[in-house]
Design a protein around this motif. Structure first.
Motif, PDB file in Angstrom:
ATOM      1  N   LYS A 136      95.181  58.227  58.504  1.00 43.61           N
ATOM      2  CA  LYS A 136      94.162  57.374  59.102  1.00 43.61           C
ATOM      3  C   LYS A 136      94.294  55.991  58.492  1.00 43.61           C
ATOM      4  O   LYS A 136      94.164  55.836  57.272  1.00 43.61           O
ATOM      5  CB  LYS A 136      92.767  57.939  58.855  1.00 43.61           C
ATOM      6  N   GLY A 137      94.555  54.987  59.328  1.00 45.73           N
ATOM      7  CA  GLY A 137      94.740  53.635  58.837  1.00 45.73           C
ATOM      8  C   GLY A 137      95.872  52.938  59.566  1.00 45.73           C
ATOM      9  O   GLY A 137      96.482  53.488  60.493  1.00 45.73           O
ATOM     10  N   PRO A 138      96.216  51.729  59.150  1.00 37.85           N
ATOM     11  CA  PRO A 138      97.235  50.943  59.869  1.00 37.85           C
ATOM     12  C   PRO A 138      98.680  51.303  59.515  1.00 37.85           C
ATOM     13  O   PRO A 138      99.596  50.843  60.182  1.00 37.85           O
ATOM     14  CB  PRO A 138      96.915  49.509  59.428  1.00 37.85           C
ATOM     15  N   ASP A 139      98.902  52.074  58.448  1.00 42.62           N
ATOM     16  CA  ASP A 139     100.270  52.388  58.042  1.00 42.62           C
ATOM     17  C   ASP A 139     100.910  53.375  59.015  1.00 42.62           C
ATOM     18  O   ASP A 139     100.251  53.935  59.907  1.00 42.62           O
ATOM     19  CB  ASP A 139     100.276  52.963  56.626  1.00 42.62           C
ATOM     20  N   HIS A 140     102.227  53.627  58.826  1.00 36.40           N
ATOM     21  CA  HIS A 140     102.971  54.526  59.703  1.00 36.40           C
ATOM     22  C   HIS A 140     103.750  55.540  58.861  1.00 36.40           C
ATOM     23  O   HIS A 140     104.224  55.227  57.768  1.00 36.40           O
ATOM     24  CB  HIS A 140     103.946  53.745  60.599  1.00 36.40           C
TER      25      HIS A 140
END
Length: 561
Positions: free
Chosen positions: A256-260
């Motif tokens: 959950k969040g902007p990282d990949h």
């Protein structure tokens, strides 16, 4: 035989074409299906099929006791398997010996060819869709892709046209041995989904545990769960979340969040690989299918397993808030205790003993490793050594008498013998004391001599370390301050400081460097008034001398007056 109750065995050959990109060769797969024709004459049925008209009596098994009490003939021989690999079906038939209706089925199935197909052969349902590439449909040819996991009819051959996405049922049923669902062992037989257990038997309820062991108890793996939070302030462009070892199953990660998310792999032979997970689809890495979903607010990765290599899950850092990753998987216990064979006998004659032991074994490399690898898993319980007598024949040089008595009530087994405990490493606050433990045995004369440690492994080894003096060290205890020594202005006050042990008694042992001070200045907020005199009056000598002596004595003793 009554024609209305007859069953027609139609042996239908359907050809599955698998086009090789370089050779263009075709692979033919035979399918066996059964269809009922209620008003079909039995003689005509024999004539049509030909295969059962002149059946060899030896091909039928002897009638069972159950069949003798019914109207059925014995079961026939098993047919050829519907597949050569990947799990197929075979059938056996029996016929009704009466003009009356026989109760029960005239056909039974079993699984066969339960060996894995070569990796290059591809998915069985996908092969069947590809075989219709030369079929003219709605004015053109199509490249057909399989539609898996159809909840309404999993045994129909439904395919999707590549490009247009149109779904068409190209056959009412798939070939026998096709899996009903991608993540299941259940197979389609004659168009019906049949239950298959993990023991690969039709109708079996056997299931795999979370470790992948059929009818297992879950003791060969351990559940691992955890979470990770990215640290954008550290300036890293990528970071490692978790390393999932070879053979792990039921992997699930949620970011959950902007990282990949991304994946790296390393096989047991050291070959490295990697995946950049950028779109929602199925990926394949080291013969392991990775199901990846990219949603608006999170990324989800699922791997049924078992993993074909060690997988390292990483995050590719992006600008914005920190990301959180939660993960869970079942990790195989790759290091297990293995019981050894019996050691050589302690004597060559006259009665001796021999023991087994346990060694730590690496299931991946098939090698014996150091014991600490097995101690890493709390689920591992080291098996106790076994002891048995051996070489009980009398020694020849003793004239038929035993030179070494067998170990019994009068001759004890080798045992652990310990020395006295050493003094504690600390006097308080928790310390350690040790002792030496030696394997000893008694000879015939009762003399105790040291022996090899393996002889004592049948019994637990006594501890060589133990905690001691686990009580609190003495501490300083300060009492209340005394009143100020003056009634106005600046003076001194005192207090009593005692050294108290863990029992609450006044004792020694406290560190002088940490002792609280027992004297301090104090100020009484009352002004001191002196009578006005015409001339300045200096302190009289006796009063000044008395004050100096009092101050000197207090500085030396630091005791209250």
């Amino acid at each position: 035989m009554n024609g209305s109750a007859g069953l027609l065995l139609g042996i239908v050959l359907s050809f599955l074409v698998e086009v090789d990109g370089s050779h263009g060769e075709a692979v033919f797969i035979r399918e066996f299906t059964l269809s009922r024709l209620d008003d079909y004459p039995y003689d005509a049925f024999q004539e049509a099929t030909g295969s059962h008209k002149a059946e060899d009596p030896s091909s039928r098994t002897a009638r069972s006791e159950e069949d003798r009490d019914t109207l059925w003939d014995a079961w026939g021989s098993w047919s050829e398997c519907s597949r050569t690999c990947g799990g197929g079906a075979s059938y056996s038939l029996r016929r009704c010996l009466s003009s009356k209706t026989c109760e029960g089925q005239n056909i039974k199935y079993r699984t066969c060819s339960n060996v894995d197909c070569p990796p290059e052969s591809g998915d069985f349902r996908s092969q069947q869709c590809s075989a219709h590439a030369d079929v003219w449909h709605q004015g053109q040819f199509h490249e057909w892709l399989p539609v898996d996991n159809d909840p309404e009819n999993p045994c129909a051959l439904k395919c999707r046209a590549k490009g247009s996405g149109q779904v068409v049922e190209l056959a009412p049923k798939v070939l026998d041995g096709t899996r009903c669902y991608t993540e299941s062992l259940d197979m389609c037989i004659s168009g019906v989904c049949q239950i298959v257990g993990c023991d690969l038997e039709l109708g079996s309820t056997a299931k795999e545990d979370n470790c992948g062991v059929c009818n297992g108890d879950g003791s060969s793996c351990r559940l691992v769960r955890g979470h990770y939070k990215s640290q954008h302030a550290s300036g890293k462009t990528e970071d490692t979340v978790v390393v999932i070892p070879f053979g792990s199953r039921h992997v699930r990660l949620v970011l959950k969040g902007p990282d990949h998310l991304s994946l790296e792999s390393k096989t047991l032979q050291g070959v490295k690989g990697g995946l950049s997970l950028d779109t929602t689809r199925h990926y394949v890495l080291e013969n392991t299918t990775v199901d990846f979903q990219q949603l608006t607010d999170k990324e989800v990765m699922r791997i049924a397993g078992p993993l074909g290599a060690d997988f390292t899950v990483k995050v590719q850092c992006a600008a914005g808030a920190d990301s959180v990753v939660q993960y869970i998987f079942y990790q195989p216990i790759v290091h297990r205790w293995r019981e050894t064979d019996f050691f050589p006998c302690s004597v060559t004659c006259g009665g001796g003993y021999q023991l087994t032991s346990a060694e730590c074994f690496d299931l991946r490399s098939n090698r014996v490793v150091a014991d600490q690898y097995c101690h890493y898993y709390p689920e591992n319980v080291k098996p106790k050594p076994k002891l048995q007598e051996c070489n009980m024949d009398p020694c020849p040089e003793s004239g038929g008498y035993k030179q070494i008595m067998p170990y019994d009530l009068y001759h004890p087994l080798p045992r652990w013998e310990s020395s006295p405990w050493t003094s504690c490493s600390t006097s308080c606050g928790g310390g350690v004391q040790s002792r030496s433990v030696t394997c000893v045995e008694e000879d015939v004369q009762g003399t105790i001599v040291p022996s090899e440690e393996w002889k004592c492994l049948y019994a637990p080894k006594t501890p060589i370390l133990q905690p001691c003096n686990n009580f609190d060290c003495p501490t300083w205890l300060a009492q209340e301050w005394s009143p100020c020594t003056v009634t106005c202005g600046q003076g001194l006050r005192y207090r009593v400081v005692l050294c108290i042990d863990h029992r609450g008694l006044h004792a020694g042992g406290c560190s002088p460097t940490t002792k609280p001070h027992i004297k301090e200045e104090c100020l009484v907020p009352v002004p001191c008034y002196k009578p006005l005199e015409k001339l300045p009056v200096e302190a009289k000598l006796p009063w000044s001398k008395q004050a100096q002596e009092l101050d000197s004595e207090t500085a030396v003793t630091e005791e209250p007056t």
